[in-house]
Scaffold this active site. Structure first.
Site, PDB file in Angstrom:
ATOM      1  N   LYS A 171      39.592 -21.478   1.843  1.00  0.00           N
ATOM      2  CA  LYS A 171      38.525 -21.437   2.921  1.00  0.00           C
ATOM      3  C   LYS A 171      37.179 -21.916   2.391  1.00  0.00           C
ATOM      4  O   LYS A 171      36.379 -21.385   1.900  1.00  0.00           O
ATOM      5  CB  LYS A 171      38.464 -20.262   3.897  1.00  0.00           C
ATOM      6  N   GLY A 224      28.992 -15.929  -1.820  1.00  0.00           N
ATOM      7  CA  GLY A 224      28.381 -16.204  -0.400  1.00  0.00           C
ATOM      8  C   GLY A 224      27.059 -15.132  -0.416  1.00  0.00           C
ATOM      9  O   GLY A 224      26.700 -14.462  -1.101  1.00  0.00           O
ATOM     10  N   SER A 225      27.045 -14.910   0.794  1.00  0.00           N
ATOM     11  CA  SER A 225      25.918 -13.992   1.376  1.00  0.00           C
ATOM     12  C   SER A 225      26.333 -12.103   0.958  1.00  0.00           C
ATOM     13  O   SER A 225      27.550 -12.135   1.001  1.00  0.00           O
ATOM     14  CB  SER A 225      25.555 -14.042   2.796  1.00  0.00           C
ATOM     15  N   GLY A 229      29.740 -10.610   1.945  1.00  0.00           N
ATOM     16  CA  GLY A 229      30.372 -10.027   0.686  1.00  0.00           C
ATOM     17  C   GLY A 229      30.607  -8.544   0.928  1.00  0.00           C
ATOM     18  O   GLY A 229      31.897  -7.985   0.538  1.00  0.00           O
ATOM     19  N   GLU A 246      30.460 -12.477  -5.566  1.00  0.00           N
ATOM     20  CA  GLU A 246      29.194 -13.121  -6.267  1.00  0.00           C
ATOM     21  C   GLU A 246      28.297 -13.421  -5.234  1.00  0.00           C
ATOM     22  O   GLU A 246      28.621 -14.364  -4.406  1.00  0.00           O
ATOM     23  CB  GLU A 246      29.795 -14.270  -7.123  1.00  0.00           C
ATOM     24  N   GLU A 379      16.525 -12.367  -1.270  1.00  0.00           N
ATOM     25  CA  GLU A 379      16.919 -13.824  -1.708  1.00  0.00           C
ATOM     26  C   GLU A 379      16.647 -14.579  -0.204  1.00  0.00           C
ATOM     27  O   GLU A 379      16.822 -14.572   0.683  1.00  0.00           O
ATOM     28  CB  GLU A 379      18.338 -13.795  -1.985  1.00  0.00           C
TER      29      GLU A 379
HETATM   30  C1  UN1 Z   1      24.441 -22.620 -11.770  1.00  0.00           C
HETATM   31  O1  UN1 Z   1      23.393 -22.084 -11.919  1.00  0.00           O
HETATM   32  O2  UN1 Z   1      24.880 -23.280 -12.630  1.00  0.00           O
HETATM   33  O3  UN1 Z   1      26.117 -19.849  -5.788  1.00  0.00           O
HETATM   34  C2  UN1 Z   1      25.492 -22.168 -11.322  1.00  0.00           C
HETATM   35  C3  UN1 Z   1      25.435 -20.040  -7.218  1.00  0.00           C
HETATM   36  C4  UN1 Z   1      26.309 -19.748  -8.350  1.00  0.00           C
HETATM   37  C5  UN1 Z   1      26.316 -20.905  -9.047  1.00  0.00           C
HETATM   38  C6  UN1 Z   1      25.192 -21.331  -9.985  1.00  0.00           C
HETATM   39  N1  UN1 Z   1      27.480 -18.916  -8.010  1.00  0.00           N
HETATM   40  O4  UN1 Z   1      24.425 -20.664  -6.886  1.00  0.00           O
END
Ligand code: UN1
Length: 477
Positions: A171, A224-225, A229, A246, A379
């Site tokens: 997705k 994502g956020s 997450g 992440e 962030e």
């Molecule tokens: C990068 O800085 O080259 O969502 C990659 C993001 C990271 C990827 C960054 N997962 O910004």
């Protein structure tokens, strides 16, 4: 306009479509993309489940050939796919082509990894018994990707998932379905068997939720956020499902008195503002020691004056628009918060208009910020950066680590002693010396600590940790 459909069980399906809008020119519809229902998501999960037994036992050469074909086609079409990416997401054309090349390289890397699958054979502590340790695929992997890297992040989740023998329900972010559709089309034509990769475009609240609720998804990888997450985490624990998250950062870049000023300014401008600051690896806190502070702020401000914000497709543009109206609202809300908190607006902060209607915002620099302000803790995900003045290296390190996040951290210094100490003592998953905190290689581990990430690293050979499960088999000789 033709509707780009979802791919479920090897068939293109769906007529209910949404417009994909260009943030550099909101009059332009990049394309129409099908919106999957919860039922579609369930059908995709069932298809992935049905395809798993055969794909999990497929030959490594078959996997290699398909992944390599995909990598080759993405590279051959880098200009066209890069333009599509720039139009749907708003990063500049050179950045978008660079990201497309990265996606190709990721497929090439995992095409190679498919041929290097291996295990261990060790003796048992008991006589006449042998032990084999192997990695097996997990099963159906749910992949949920963000809007800021529309081709690289899908690539770095799909390629390892397939390489290690998993099937996929994918997705993409609903803001940027075009590059994801292109990847699904490329893999489908490259000969991936029916149901091995299913594309379900649409809303997180519908498609994502159906994935979270399914007992048939063995692992979810999510970028994502933080809020979403957490939902992935909670639902995954209920289903005893593996998950990898992440979720962003508030990445520090320390600038010491002994830094090469040009190197420091380049690294800060790049990682703070390029890609419109919409990278989880962006440096949004510049932590600068007293002796170089004023010189650094003056040089960075001069640099910002030369940065061109305009349509992502226009030659000479350094920074494209913000991705959409909602993100722009978040950015401007934080600019207001920064002023109210008493930080000094040293550059930017204003919306700008260009020939085409889009979400254009000046790169924005706050100085005299403290590390306790919301603009330094939360962030923002936009081209908004704060400078925090500190006394010395020790205070800089403590400030860098004083954050709920821990993805990437940078230091600009010519001192081997401080560089070495920072690499060892930074509480981040990735550390950069005299380099931007953003912009990573595709063949080495990616990920962070604390509030930034959860679970094993992504990318490189470390990706196997998430996409496989280990089996220990004992045999009486
Ligand atoms: C990068 O800085 O080259 O969502 C990659 C993001 C990271 C990827 C960054 N997962 O910004």
């Amino acid at each position: 306009m033709t509707v780009h459909q979802n791919l479920i069980a090897g068939e293109w399906t769906g007529t209910n479509a949404a417009e994909n809008i260009n943030p550099s020119d909101t009059n332009e519809v990049v394309g129409l993309y099908a919106q999957a229902s919860a039922e579609d998501a369930k059908a995709a999960i069932a298809a992935a489940k049905a395809a798993f037994p055969a794909w999990s036992r497929s030959g490594i050469w078959e996997r290699h050939v398909i992944l390599k074909k995909a990598g080759d086609e993405i590279m051959a079409r880098k200009d066209e796919l890069g333009a599509l990416l720039a139009r749907e997401e708003g990063k500049t054309l050179p950045e978008a082509i660079g990201e497309t090349i990265r996606a190709s390289q990721i497929f090439e890397f995992f095409a190679g990894e498919a041929l290097r699958l291996a295990g261990e054979v060790v003796p048992s502590v008991r006589p006449n018994i042998g032990v084999e340790i192997t990695r097996e695929p997990l099963g159906v992997i749910g992949i949920i990707t963000p809007w800021n890297f529309p081709i690289a992040i899908p690539a770095w989740k799909i390629a390892p998932a397939l390489c290690y023998g998993n099937t996929v329900v994918f997705k993409p972010a609903d803001l940027v379905p075009a590059c994801s559709w292109a990847i699904a089309d490329i893999l489908h034509r490259a000969g991936l068997p029916k149901g091995v990769l299913n594309l379900v475009m649409g809303k997180g609240s519908v498609v994502g939720q159906a994935m979270l609720d399914s007992p048939d998804i063995a692992g979810i990888t999510f970028t994502g956020s933080t809020g979403t997450g957490r939902r992935v985490a909670t639902s995954s624990i209920e289903h005893n499902r593996k998950f990898q998250l992440e979720m962003g950062g508030k990445n520090p870049m320390v600038v010491l008195d002994d830094a090469d000023l040009t190197v420091a300014v380049e690294a800060a401008a790049n990682s703070g503002f390029f890609s419109t600051g919409q990278r989880c690896t962006a440096s949004s806190r510049l932590i600068v020691t007293e002796g170089i502070h004023d010189k650094f702020v003056a040089a960075l401000t001069e640099k910002l004056k030369t940065i061109v914000v305009d349509n992502a497709m226009k030659p000479g543009t350094h920074i494209g628009p913000v991705v959409d109206a909602r993100q722009l609202q978040t950015d401007t809300d934080y600019i207001k918060i920064g002023k109210e908190e008493g930080a000094k607006l040293a550059f930017g902060g204003e919306l700008i208009s260009r020939d085409t209607p889009g979400f254009y915002l000046q790169p924005t620099l706050f100085t005299e910020a403290t590390n306790q302000m919301r603009i330094s803790r939360e962030e923002i995900f936009g081209p908004v950066v704060s400078v925090i003045r500190v006394k010395d290296y020790e205070e800089a390190l403590a400030t860098a680590n004083d954050t709920p996040f821990g993805l990437s951290a940078g230091i600009a210094t010519t001192s081997l002693k401080h560089a070495t100490h920072f690499k060892r003592n930074s509480e981040a998953g990735m550390v950069m010396v005299n380099l931007p905190t953003a912009g990573v290689d595709f063949h080495v581990p990616f990920g962070g600590r604390k509030g930034s990430s959860y679970g094993p690293r992504e990318q490189g050979k470390y990706a196997a940790e998430f996409y496989t499960t280990v089996k220990t088999a004992y045999t009486l000789a």
